[in-house]
Design a protein around this motif. Structure first.
Motif, PDB file in Angstrom:
ATOM      1  N   LYS A 173      53.378   6.739  89.307  1.00 31.08           N
ATOM      2  CA  LYS A 173      52.297   6.066  90.035  1.00 31.08           C
ATOM      3  C   LYS A 173      51.054   6.944  90.110  1.00 31.08           C
ATOM      4  N   ILE A 174      51.246   8.242  90.271  1.00 29.29           N
ATOM      5  CA  ILE A 174      50.114   9.178  90.328  1.00 29.29           C
ATOM      6  C   ILE A 174      49.326   9.146  89.019  1.00 29.29           C
ATOM      7  N   VAL A 175      50.026   9.156  87.889  1.00 29.13           N
ATOM      8  CA  VAL A 175      49.358   9.077  86.594  1.00 29.13           C
ATOM      9  C   VAL A 175      48.557   7.788  86.488  1.00 29.13           C
ATOM     10  N   GLU A 176      49.140   6.692  86.944  1.00 30.00           N
ATOM     11  CA  GLU A 176      48.447   5.395  86.907  1.00 30.00           C
ATOM     12  C   GLU A 176      47.159   5.443  87.717  1.00 30.00           C
ATOM     13  N   LEU A 177      47.229   6.074  88.882  1.00 34.23           N
ATOM     14  CA  LEU A 177      46.049   6.168  89.750  1.00 34.23           C
ATOM     15  C   LEU A 177      44.977   7.079  89.154  1.00 34.23           C
ATOM     16  N   LEU A 178      45.408   8.210  88.575  1.00 33.27           N
ATOM     17  CA  LEU A 178      44.446   9.194  88.060  1.00 33.27           C
ATOM     18  C   LEU A 178      43.788   8.765  86.763  1.00 33.27           C
ATOM     19  N   THR A 179      44.447   7.907  86.007  1.00 30.65           N
ATOM     20  CA  THR A 179      43.926   7.522  84.689  1.00 30.65           C
ATOM     21  C   THR A 179      43.421   6.087  84.660  1.00 30.65           C
ATOM     22  N   ALA A 180      43.288   5.476  85.836  1.00 34.76           N
ATOM     23  CA  ALA A 180      42.768   4.108  85.891  1.00 34.76           C
ATOM     24  C   ALA A 180      41.363   4.054  85.299  1.00 34.76           C
ATOM     25  N   ARG A 181      41.043   2.906  84.708  1.00 37.44           N
ATOM     26  CA  ARG A 181      39.725   2.764  84.067  1.00 37.44           C
ATOM     27  C   ARG A 181      38.605   3.013  85.061  1.00 37.44           C
ATOM     28  N   VAL A 182      38.795   2.532  86.268  1.00 39.97           N
ATOM     29  CA  VAL A 182      37.816   2.756  87.338  1.00 39.97           C
ATOM     30  C   VAL A 182      38.522   3.510  88.460  1.00 39.97           C
ATOM     31  N   THR A 183      38.144   4.749  88.671  1.00 38.52           N
ATOM     32  CA  THR A 183      38.751   5.541  89.741  1.00 38.52           C
ATOM     33  C   THR A 183      37.863   5.503  90.980  1.00 38.52           C
ATOM     34  N   ASN A 184      38.473   5.673  92.121  1.00 38.68           N
ATOM     35  CA  ASN A 184      37.698   5.704  93.367  1.00 38.68           C
ATOM     36  C   ASN A 184      38.363   6.673  94.335  1.00 38.68           C
ATOM     37  N   ILE A 185      37.675   6.949  95.421  1.00 40.46           N
ATOM     38  CA  ILE A 185      38.154   7.929  96.390  1.00 40.46           C
ATOM     39  C   ILE A 185      39.479   7.483  96.996  1.00 40.46           C
ATOM     40  N   LYS A 186      39.628   6.175  97.218  1.00 40.51           N
ATOM     41  CA  LYS A 186      40.868   5.661  97.816  1.00 40.51           C
ATOM     42  C   LYS A 186      42.075   5.965  96.927  1.00 40.51           C
ATOM     43  N   ASN A 187      41.925   5.736  95.644  1.00 40.55           N
ATOM     44  CA  ASN A 187      43.022   6.028  94.713  1.00 40.55           C
ATOM     45  C   ASN A 187      43.319   7.520  94.644  1.00 40.55           C
ATOM     46  N   MET A 188      42.268   8.334  94.665  1.00 41.41           N
ATOM     47  CA  MET A 188      42.457   9.786  94.634  1.00 41.41           C
ATOM     48  C   MET A 188      43.192  10.259  95.883  1.00 41.41           C
ATOM     49  N   ASP A 189      42.795   9.716  97.040  1.00 43.19           N
ATOM     50  CA  ASP A 189      43.460  10.097  98.290  1.00 43.19           C
ATOM     51  C   ASP A 189      44.928   9.698  98.271  1.00 43.19           C
ATOM     52  N   LEU A 190      45.206   8.506  97.727  1.00 43.79           N
ATOM     53  CA  LEU A 190      46.591   8.047  97.657  1.00 43.79           C
ATOM     54  C   LEU A 190      47.418   8.952  96.747  1.00 43.79           C
ATOM     55  N   SER A 191      46.846   9.341  95.610  1.00 44.41           N
ATOM     56  CA  SER A 191      47.583  10.222  94.689  1.00 44.41           C
ATOM     57  C   SER A 191      47.876  11.564  95.346  1.00 44.41           C
ATOM     58  N   LEU A 192      46.932  12.076  96.139  1.00 47.00           N
ATOM     59  CA  LEU A 192      47.156  13.342  96.848  1.00 47.00           C
ATOM     60  C   LEU A 192      48.264  13.194  97.885  1.00 47.00           C
TER      61      LEU A 192
END
Length: 376
Positions: A29-48
Motif C-alpha cells: 500500500k505504501i508503494v501505491e501511495l508513493l508512486t501514485a500519478r498524483v501525490t498529495n500531502i494526505k497520501n504522504m502522511d498516510l504512508s508515514l
C-alpha cells in the motif's frame, strides 16, 4: 485519493494481521501511495503512518510511541520481509522511492539499526538490487553525512569484527555494486584518522580491501559520478563525494602515527594511479580543496603539539607524510582533479614545515598565478 473512512478501514484490516506479516501488506500500500500519478500531502502522511505502525512497529494504533522495541526474532522476520520486498521490486525508481521514504532524513536515527542489518544482509547474500538503492540513498543523504557514516560503521562492525569468517563476502563487492562500494569507501574514510576518536585507525582487513579494490579497479572511486541515479520525479540528484581525499588523508597521516607502511604504500600508489587515470578533458569534480585543507590542518596541529621538539621538523616519518601530500597534490593538479579555490589550499600549505617536494609544488603554483586558477 483515499477518504478518511478508507484510511481507517485500511488500518483496521492491517491490524487483523499478525506483526510482522502485516508489514508486507503495508509495504504494498505504501508503494501505491508513493508512486501514485498524483501525490498529495494526505497520501504522504498516510504512508508515514503505515511505516511507523505496521512496518517498523514504532507506534501503537493511537500513534503513541511503543515502550519496547522489536525482539531479535521479530526483527529478523521484518528484515526478511524488507529484503524480499525490495529485492523483488524491479523498478529501480520505485525501489529507490520506497527506500528513501523508509529511511528518510527525519526517521533515520530511529531506523539506522534496521538499515545497517538490511544492507549487511544485501552484502552477504548478495543483492546488487538493494545495494544500488542503498548507494543512491547514501548519495542523496550525503555520503559523508553522520547517517551514512553510521551505516558504514555498522557494516564494518559486522564484517571486520562480529563475523571475521565472512570477510571474503567483501572481496567481490566492487563487481557486485561499484557505486555502493565507492560511497561505502567515502563514508569509511570519514570515520577514521579523526583525532581523539576511538578507534582512530581502520581495521587491517578493511585497509587491505580498500587497497586491493583500488589496485584492481582504478576507476572505482568515480563510479557514483559515472552513472546518474534513478530518482523519484522532481528529485534533484546530489553530487557524490569521492573517497579519494579521505583515503589520501589516511596514507598521509599513517607514517606519523607509526602505522604499517606496506599496506598504506599499496593504497597510496593505487590512489595516485586512480587520480592519474582521470580524463583531463571535462574532468569530474574529484577532490574538494576544503578536504585537502583539512588534512593540512591535521598535519599542522600534529607539528604544533610537538613544536618543543626541534627534531620533529626533520623527522623521517613527517617528511614521508609531507612527500606523499606534495606528490598527491601535484598529480591531482596535472589532471584538473581538484575543484574549489586553490589559493585556500596553497595558503594553508605554507603553514607546514619545510619539505622539498611541497616547496616545489608551491613555487610552481606561484609561477602560474599570472593566470587565475579557480577550478569550479
Amino acid at each position: 485519493m483515499m477518504s478518511g473512512s478508507s484510511d481507517v478501514n485500511l488500518k483496521q484490516s492491517l491490524r487483523k494481521l499478525e506483526y510482522p506479516l502485516c508489514a508486507h501488506e503495508a509495504l504494498k500500500k505504501i508503494v501505491e501511495l508513493l508512486t501514485a500519478r498524483v501525490t498529495n500531502i494526505k497520501n504522504m502522511d498516510l504512508s508515514l503512518d503505515l511505516m511507523a505502525e505496521f512496518v517498523f512497529f514504532e507506534v501503537d494504533r493511537r500513534g503513541n510511541k511503543r515502550p519496547t522495541g522489536l525482539s531479535p526474532l521479530v526483527e529478523l522476520q521484518l528484515l526478511e520481509i524488507l529484503f524480499e520486498f525490495l529485492n523483488n521490486t524491479q523498478s529501480e525508481v520505485t525501489r529507490n522511492t520506497l527506500f528513501f521514504n523508509l529511511f528518510s532524513a527525519i526517521t533515520i536515527n530511529m531506523r539506522v539499526g534496521i538499515l545497517g542489518k538490511l544492507v549487511s544482509l544485501a552484502i552477504g547474500i548478495p543483492s546488487s538490487i538493494i545495494l544500488i538503492s542503498a548507494s543512491t540513498w547514501m548519495q542523496q543523504i550525503g555520503n559523508t553525512s553522520p547517517s551514512s557514516c553510521k551505516l558504514v560503521e555498522a557494516l564494518v562492525f559486522d564484517y571486520a569484527h562480529l563475523a571475521p569468517n565472512l570477510q571474503d563476502k567483501m572481496k567481490d563487492l566492487p563487481k557486485i555494486a561499484p557505486e555502493f562500494t565507492a560511497n561505502f569507501l567515502t563514508g569509511v574514510a570519514e570515520n577514521y584518522y579523526v583525532p581523539k576518536k576511538n578507534p582512530m585507525f581502520p581495521p587491517e582487513v578493511l585497509l587491505k580491501y580498500a587497497a586491493d579494490w583500488l589496485t584492481e579497479n582504478c576507476t572505482l572511486c568515480l563510479a557514483p559520478q559515472a552513472k546518474a541515479p534513478l530518482l523519484p520525479p522532481g528529485a534533484i540528484a546530489m553530487e557524490a563525494t569521492t573517497p579519494i581525499a579521505g583515503l589520501l588523508r589516511w596514507c598521509i597521516l599513517a607514517p606519523i602515527y607509526e602505522q604499517d607502511q606496506d599496506v598504506y604504500t599499496k593504497l597510496y600508489l593505487a590512489l595516485l594511479n586512480s587520480i592519474a587515470e582521470i580524463p583531463t578533458a571535462n574532468a569530474p569534480r574529484v577532490i574538494n580543496v576544503q578536504h585537502l585543507t583539512a588534512t593540512v590542518n591535521l598535519l599542522h596541529n600534529y607539528v604544533k603539539t610537538r613544536e618543543s621538539n626541534v627534531s620533529v621538523l626533520v623527522d623521517p616519518a613527517l617528511q614521508l607524510a609531507l612527500d606523499r601530500f606534495g606528490q598527491a597534490i601535484q598529480v591531482a593538479l596535472s589532471v584538473n582533479a581538484i575543484y574549489g579555490h586553490l589559493n585556500e589550499l596553497f595558503n594553508s600549505l605554507q603553514k607546514l614545515p619545510f619539505n622539498k617536494l611541497i616547496s616545489i609544488v608551491l613555487n610552481k603554483y606561484k609561477l602560474s598565478k599570472s593566470t587565475p586558477i579557480i577550478i569550479v
